[in-house]
Design a protein around this motif. Structure first.
Motif, PDB file in Angstrom:
ATOM      1  N   UNK A 127      23.961  71.979  43.211  1.00 32.09           N
ATOM      2  CA  UNK A 127      25.344  72.407  42.982  1.00 32.09           C
ATOM      3  C   UNK A 127      25.468  73.865  43.390  1.00 32.09           C
ATOM      4  N   UNK A 128      26.509  74.168  44.165  1.00 34.15           N
ATOM      5  CA  UNK A 128      26.757  75.530  44.647  1.00 34.15           C
ATOM      6  C   UNK A 128      28.151  75.949  44.213  1.00 34.15           C
ATOM      7  N   UNK A 188      24.665  84.459  43.593  1.00 37.59           N
ATOM      8  CA  UNK A 188      24.892  83.653  42.392  1.00 37.59           C
ATOM      9  C   UNK A 188      25.318  82.226  42.742  1.00 37.59           C
ATOM     10  N   UNK A 189      25.323  81.390  41.725  1.00 39.49           N
ATOM     11  CA  UNK A 189      25.989  80.102  41.798  1.00 39.49           C
ATOM     12  C   UNK A 189      25.312  79.053  42.647  1.00 39.49           C
ATOM     13  N   UNK A 190      23.983  79.006  42.627  1.00 37.19           N
ATOM     14  CA  UNK A 190      23.259  77.990  43.389  1.00 37.19           C
ATOM     15  C   UNK A 190      22.178  77.433  42.472  1.00 37.19           C
ATOM     16  N   UNK A 191      22.155  76.122  42.295  1.00 37.71           N
ATOM     17  CA  UNK A 191      21.185  75.526  41.365  1.00 37.71           C
ATOM     18  C   UNK A 191      19.753  75.654  41.857  1.00 37.71           C
ATOM     19  N   UNK A 192      19.554  76.111  43.107  1.00 41.47           N
ATOM     20  CA  UNK A 192      18.197  76.413  43.572  1.00 41.47           C
ATOM     21  C   UNK A 192      17.689  77.746  43.043  1.00 41.47           C
ATOM     22  N   UNK A 193      18.568  78.553  42.490  1.00 46.88           N
ATOM     23  CA  UNK A 193      18.193  79.855  41.939  1.00 46.88           C
ATOM     24  C   UNK A 193      17.704  79.690  40.497  1.00 46.88           C
ATOM     25  N   UNK A 194      17.051  80.720  39.924  1.00 48.91           N
ATOM     26  CA  UNK A 194      16.612  80.659  38.530  1.00 48.91           C
ATOM     27  C   UNK A 194      17.751  80.315  37.565  1.00 48.91           C
ATOM     28  N   UNK A 195      17.392  79.637  36.496  1.00 48.36           N
ATOM     29  CA  UNK A 195      18.373  79.016  35.597  1.00 48.36           C
ATOM     30  C   UNK A 195      18.954  80.016  34.604  1.00 48.36           C
ATOM     31  N   UNK A 196      20.260  79.925  34.420  1.00 48.36           N
ATOM     32  CA  UNK A 196      20.994  80.702  33.409  1.00 48.36           C
ATOM     33  C   UNK A 196      21.870  79.743  32.610  1.00 48.36           C
ATOM     34  N   UNK A 197      22.512  80.209  31.547  1.00 48.09           N
ATOM     35  CA  UNK A 197      23.412  79.328  30.794  1.00 48.09           C
ATOM     36  C   UNK A 197      24.769  79.140  31.451  1.00 48.09           C
ATOM     37  N   UNK A 254      29.464  71.461  46.645  1.00 43.00           N
ATOM     38  CA  UNK A 254      30.125  72.752  46.522  1.00 43.00           C
ATOM     39  C   UNK A 254      31.245  72.523  45.511  1.00 43.00           C
ATOM     40  N   UNK A 255      31.081  73.044  44.321  1.00 44.27           N
ATOM     41  CA  UNK A 255      31.964  72.631  43.229  1.00 44.27           C
ATOM     42  C   UNK A 255      32.434  73.821  42.412  1.00 44.27           C
TER      43      UNK A 255
END
Length: 725
Positions: A230-231, A495-504, A204-205
């Protein structure tokens, strides 16, 4: 501003996450309820250069609650740089405690892990280090210029013949401008709760870029990226300081692995000066040549700055000077001095904020030399072609920004002659500056989940994007509401979870355009798939609730990816703006007040005028801070920072700020992206400092080229030659 309750794009609705934030229910990095958590406190070096010769951890280790003390002697072996002076980026590894070598004052030399935060802090003070101090650290910018080298990160640029352009000019200018060290200082301290379990890391960062953080952590610890999660559900400001993974995050992950428990590290406000990046001190030499009619013939922008002794970063101050004006002969140069400070990195509008101060101050100086109105001087040298790339701008309304701003501000009331407008003991001046900020658009993926509940469709949009206080949750919700045709109240954004689809991630002013188009693509794909399943024509309008009924579905999920088009790649895509400032200066004391500011921006379609307005206000405030007070001072004997808290690092407060008018020009740049959206947050800070400095000159006849502009500097500064005093 009137707040509407309507849904969809273009309405100034309240933040959808606002209630959570004011109720204290929005969880930031250090607030997640992680079981069995312990605390860690980093220890900082007290020399600027040298090496550790001995460490005594015994007293700290005897304390109740202390679980471990880690130094270079027992630290986990991490991935190291495979080249000398690698460039710092948002995916760069962050090794720490790997050798006894000290590169700068405040560098992490150890970390204590304890059951409580207070135990960790107290124990950290008991760890004793002895150093072999190098007597000659590189901490003096002016005395170290012979060490400057040509960096690899920002190559020099030129077009035409600079010498010939200067020789052709009727008037020339050669002036140097200085912007000081600055620190980001978001309200939320940098923090992380890291857990290492069965070879997998959960963090959690407080990070602006979730995907890049997973890359940096996996590469640093040499584990598969799939084993890092990373969350960063909410980020309490970043301004660039949270773009990359800093060493405190590495300490937390390392500590968790060594004590086999989740570890929280929260960086102190003092450590945010030494361990989380900063803006470089930039010395910028400007040379300009112009004909008597105001036609530019030459423009040179040379930046001398500094980096650390182990990593390279160069703020691209000359970026604007390559493209903002129609000048045939142009030169951009960068030089860097390796110094015993931490590696600097991007701070809000890196390059544009600092570079625009030099460029737009120099343009004002040249307008004065030519006895030409500075608004008309800029308009005369406008261009619809980016001469640095030889590409047309996708859209460019800079002239309109200047003219509309001048009209709104009452520019016709400005006196050309400095020191000629006075009220009592106050000298009154007007200043202007042009602004531009690259408007990137990056590939972004999103997932939309549609669920039917009691006859209503509820949509959940997921992506690993972050909201750093800019309003991402709100504008993504508005976009989904718009393209699904449902009220915004029926949209949830996660938002904000690396398990979700990737954004920049958040940074570089690409967030709004990228996130919203990603959400749009997912929503459009959902509707297209539902129609295709029932052989419904693509152009037939059918409510999404009816589509779910016809498909006999209570739940449906779709993903989409948006990316720049070929047309985008063949154009130069920027947002543009203009700043106008009215400043009153006490002619005896040098005290000054910013009375009025007018900002005009052309940044494509404004998704939410309310959140966009907040971004501009924030940018203007930071720009004013550059002029009024912000600077980090270095102690000349030891290389530590004298300014190390908000008691001595000053930022603007409400009483420092002016009456502000913000104007958004109607614009939809469909070359930029399908929704016509461009970035706006960093446009708000760009060239603000120059407009204030130019107003101070108009008020006093004193040309201020070094930031911040303090009353002391103003009192001793001479009136420029040619000014009637």
């Amino acid at each position: 501003m009137e707040t509407l309750n309507a849904s969809g794009v273009g309405n100034p609705i309240n933040r959808v996450e606002g209630r959570l934030k004011v109720m204290g229910m929005a969880k930031y990095a250090s607030e997640f309820p992680v079981e069995n958590k312990v605390y860690a406190q980093g220890i900082n070096s007290t020399i600027a250069k040298g090496e550790i010769v001995s460490v005594d951890t015994s007293e700290a280790e005897k304390l109740d609650g202390v679980l471990a003390v880690i130094t270079y002697k027992n630290a986990e072996k991490l991935n190291s740089f495979d080249e000398e002076m690698p460039q710092l980026s948002t995916t760069t590894i962050a090794p720490v405690l790997q050798s006894p070598k000290i590169n700068y004052y405040g560098e992490y030399v150890g970390v204590v892990i304890a059951e409580t935060f207070e135990q960790a802090q107290y124990a950290a003070r008991l760890v004793k280090f002895e150093y072999k101090k190098d007597p000659d650290p590189t901490i003096h910018f002016d005395e170290s210029q012979a060490k400057a080298y040509k960096p690899s990160g920002n190559p020099d640029y030129s077009r035409g013949d600079m010498a010939a352009g200067m020789a052709e000019a009727d008037e020339t200018l050669d002036a140097t401008y200085n912007t000081p060290l600055e620190h980001h200082h978001p309200m939320e301290l940098h923090a992380i709760i890291a857990s290492w379990e069965n070879g997998k890391v959960t963090a959690y960062a407080s990070q602006q870029m979730v995907e890049n953080a997973t890359i940096a952590i996996s590469d640093t610890f040499q584990i598969p990226k799939k084993d890092v999660r990373v969350i960063a559900a909410y980020v309490g400001g970043g301004f660039g300081s949270k773009l990359n993974v800093e060493r405190h995050a590495t300490l937390a992950v390392m500590a968790s692995k060594m004590v086999n428990r989740p570890v929280q590290v929260t960086v102190t406000r003092h450590q945010m000066f030494t361990n989380t990046g900063m803006r470089q001190h930039n010395e910028q030499r400007m040379q300009i040549g112009a004909k008597r009619d105001g036609t530019l013939t030459a423009l040179s922008h040379e930046t001398l700055s500094h980096t650390s002794t182990y990593q390279e970063y160069q703020e691209p101050c000359g970026m604007i000077s390559k493209m903002l004006y129609d000048v045939p002969n142009n030169q951009i140069k960068y030089r860097l001095i390796p110094m015993n400070f931490q590696t600097p990195f991007a701070m809000r509008a890196p390059g544009e904020a600092t570079g625009s101060f030099a460029l737009e101050s120099a343009m004002d100086e040249m307008a004065w030399k030519l006895k030409m109105d500075p608004v008309e001087f800029r308009i005369k040298n406008d261009t619809q072609i980016d001469l640095s790339t030889d590409r047309p701008f996708s859209s460019r309304l800079l002239k309109e920004c200047l003219r509309i701003g001048a009209d709104k501000f009452g520019w016709e009331n400005r006196n050309m002659e400095p020191r000629s407008k006075q009220e009592g003991n106050w000298l009154i001046g007007y200043g202007v500056s042009a602004a531009s900020r690259r408007a990137p658009y990056r590939e972004t993926s999103a997932r939309v989940i549609l669920e039917m509940e009691k006859g209503q469709v509820h949509a959940t949009v997921q992506m690993d994007a972050t909201d750093i206080g800019t309003g991402s949750y709100t504008i993504i919700a508005q976009t989904a509401a718009e393209y699904l045709g449902i009220p915004v109240e029926q949209v949830t954004v996660e938002l904000g979870d690396s398990n979700f689809p990737v954004t920049p991630g958040s940074g570089g002013s690409w967030g709004a355009a990228s996130y919203c188009n990603g959400a749009r693509a997912a929503c459009e794909n959902a509707i297209s798939e539902l129609k295709r399943n029932r052989n419904i024509a693509e152009d037939e309008e059918v409510a999404v609730a009816d589509l779910l009924r016809q498909n006999k579905l209570a739940r449906f999920e779709a993903e989409g990816t948006a990316a720049p088009s070929e047309e985008f790649k063949n154009h130069s895509v920027f947002s543009f703006g203009a700043n106008f400032s009215e400043v009153w200066v006490d002619k005896d004391t040098g005290m000054y007040r910013i009375k009025r500011m007018v900002n005009v921006g052309s940044a494509g379609k404004i998704i939410n005028p309310k959140t966009a307005y907040g971004q501009i206000i924030g940018g203007l405030t930071m720009g004013a801070g550059m002029v009024i007070a912000e600077q980090t001072k270095v102690e000349p004997n030891f290389g530590n920072f004298i300014t190390r808290s908000f008691a001595d690092y000053h930022v603007p407060v409400n009483l420092d700020m002016a009456n502000i008018d913000v104007i958004f020009l109607p614009e939809e740049d469909k070359i930029a992206n399908k929704m016509g959206v461009k970035g706006i947050g960093e446009l708000g800070i760009t060239s603000v400092a120059a407009s204030i400095a130019n107003a101070i000159f108009n008020a006093t006849g004193k040309r201020m080229r070094d930031l911040p502009i303090t009353p002391e500097k103003l009192v001793v500064a001479p009136v420029e030659s040619g000014v009637v005093s």
